[in-house]
Design an enzyme around this catalytic site. Structure first.
Site, PDB file in Angstrom:
ATOM      1  CG  ASP A  51      -1.965   0.728   1.807  1.00 47.31           C
ATOM      2  OD1 ASP A  51      -1.507   2.259   0.904  1.00 47.31           O
ATOM      3  OD2 ASP A  51      -3.210   0.936   1.332  1.00 47.31           O
ATOM      4  NE  ARG A  52      -0.004   1.863  -4.262  1.00 49.44           N
ATOM      5  CZ  ARG A  52      -0.897   0.611  -4.822  1.00 49.44           C
ATOM      6  NH1 ARG A  52      -0.199  -0.799  -4.014  1.00 49.44           N
ATOM      7  NH2 ARG A  52      -2.197   1.174  -4.705  1.00 49.44           N
ATOM      8  CB  CYS A  86      -1.319   4.952  -9.383  1.00 49.63           C
ATOM      9  SG  CYS A  86      -0.603   5.404  -7.981  1.00 49.63           S
ATOM     10  CG  ASN A  87      -2.321  12.049  -9.810  1.00 47.09           C
ATOM     11  OD1 ASN A  87      -1.698  12.460  -9.723  1.00 47.09           O
ATOM     12  ND2 ASN A  87      -3.120  11.396 -10.366  1.00 47.09           N
ATOM     13  CB  THR A  88      -0.258   7.445  -4.487  1.00 45.51           C
ATOM     14  OG1 THR A  88      -1.772   8.117  -4.307  1.00 45.51           O
ATOM     15  CG2 THR A  88       0.275   8.016  -3.087  1.00 45.51           C
ATOM     16  CB  ALA A  89       2.229   5.287  -7.772  1.00 44.17           C
ATOM     17  CE  LYS A 169     -10.208   5.232  -1.970  1.00 40.39           C
ATOM     18  NZ  LYS A 169      -8.968   4.466  -2.261  1.00 40.39           N
ATOM     19  CB  CYS A 199      -8.034  11.681  -6.005  1.00 45.41           C
ATOM     20  SG  CYS A 199      -8.314  10.762  -4.764  1.00 45.41           S
TER      21      CYS A 199
END
Lengths: 244, 244
Positions: A51-52, A86-89, A169, A199
């Protein structure tokens, strides 16, 4: 159209359905009349990646080794550009690029390119998770481009953004959309005339309520899909010129 | 769930949107509570493959070399099973399997397995393109399993199936659905109590009109997605037992 040797590699799996949606966006963004004119893609949709958000918060193992494995496989499959929907990645972008034998297209570069197609005097409202905001991914590049930006306050993130995302979600799309639209409206009230929806859940939810905010918004995964199509079309034109 | 080394390779690109829909079906069919529990997939969605219908009709080059390239790349990426979410492409199944270092899952085997979950005394109506019917792909395997089958007449294919499919392809979903439902109803009138929808457009169209025929139908791409999920779950259980 002449077949080019260009091949888009998609490092997916974060999360699996968002990856499928990204592949769908590439097909939708392509001006193709036949199967053969569509963008060639190889996709590594392997979700066994730690999980990022937990890793960024120091509460779990790094996702980097799993992501690097994907990069290696995509390059071995012949990818000539690699993207990560994926932005967080993108907090690990520099490490991924350093390990990749082929160039990566950065989701923020793709989003700013889509933004700069618009008019002057832009003030960008940034809708993103706390992790993405704290990483400064968008802010640093917006500052470099001289584009003023603003983001939600901690209280707005806590009361509107986070519960809005979790509602989406658990598939309570309408409820989530109303919360996320309110988070966005706060930025418009404070002067934003464009929005970057950094997001996955946000554009999904705003489309559900057919929000007028979409008219001033950049969906970052869609911008990245558009960058893939632009690259493919340019490579195809180049291949056609070499044949001619 | 313990991570297994199983990896599904998807030979896609025929056509690009159907491939995306197939990946979506894998996600939907998976009983997963977290990203990490989803099926790991590597997908070769490269549509620069000569037209399969034209090749079968002797009016164009063979798609086999392009398909073989995909098989080689998927195996090199570490796929432990390969699937091809396109019925017509299965006319080249034996050549693909012979060239592949890993087993392929046949779409007809997956569809018959889904069929055999049902009751006894099944009489199968087969909805498929002329190319798929002429190849005998489904009929040979149904004969081997001792399951009686029937298909549309040439006139029904000409007047209902073909215009129905082309209506769906040009996005006239409702018009196409009515034609395709009539083709299916002819089979039910002649005694079919199950239907195999061996053509991407048909389940898509029947869902649009919420057709009651779906209740007795097998969507072959969905059956293939289900076979991928079954393989992944079995591999995960096996890996977990080895650890325990």
């Amino acid at each position: 159209m002449v077949a080019a040797s260009a091949l888009i590699g998609v490092l997916g799996g974060m999360e699996p359905l968002a990856t499928v949606d990204f592949l769908h966006k590439i097909v939708e963004e392509t001006p193709a009349a036949t199967d053969q004119e569509h963008v060639p893609v190889v996709c590594w949709n392997v979700p066994q990646i730690p999980d990022r958000q937990h890793a960024l918060a120091g509460r779990g193992p790094s996702p980097l080794p799993a992501m690097l494995q994907g990069i290696v496989r995509l390059a071995a499959a012949g990818a000539t550009r690699i993207v990560v929907p994926c932005n967080t990645a993108h907090c690990w972008f520099d490490e991924l690029q350093a390990a990749s034998p082929v160039p990566l297209i950065h989701i923020v570069d793709a989003s700013l390119a889509a933004l700069l197609v618009g008019e002057d005097d832009e003030r960008v409202g940034l809708i993103a998770s706390r992790g993405t905001l704290e990483s400064g991914l968008y802010q640093r590049r917006l500052d470099s481009a001289g584009i003023p930006w603003l983001a939600n306050s901690d209280a707005e993130i806590e009361e509107l953004f986070v519960p809005g995302c979790y509602a989406v979600k658990r598939n309570a799309l309408h409820e989530g959309a109303l919360l996320l639209a309110r988070a966005a409206e706060r930025l418009v009230e404070r002067g934003a005339n464009r929005l970057i929806l950094a997001c996955t859940e946000v554009p999904l939810a705003l489309r559900r309520i057919d929000s007028p905010l979409l008219g001033i918004s950049i969906d970052t995964n869609q911008a990245l899909a558009g960058a893939c199509v632009d690259y493919w079309l340019a490579a195809s034109r180049h291949a056609a010129r070499q044949v001619a």
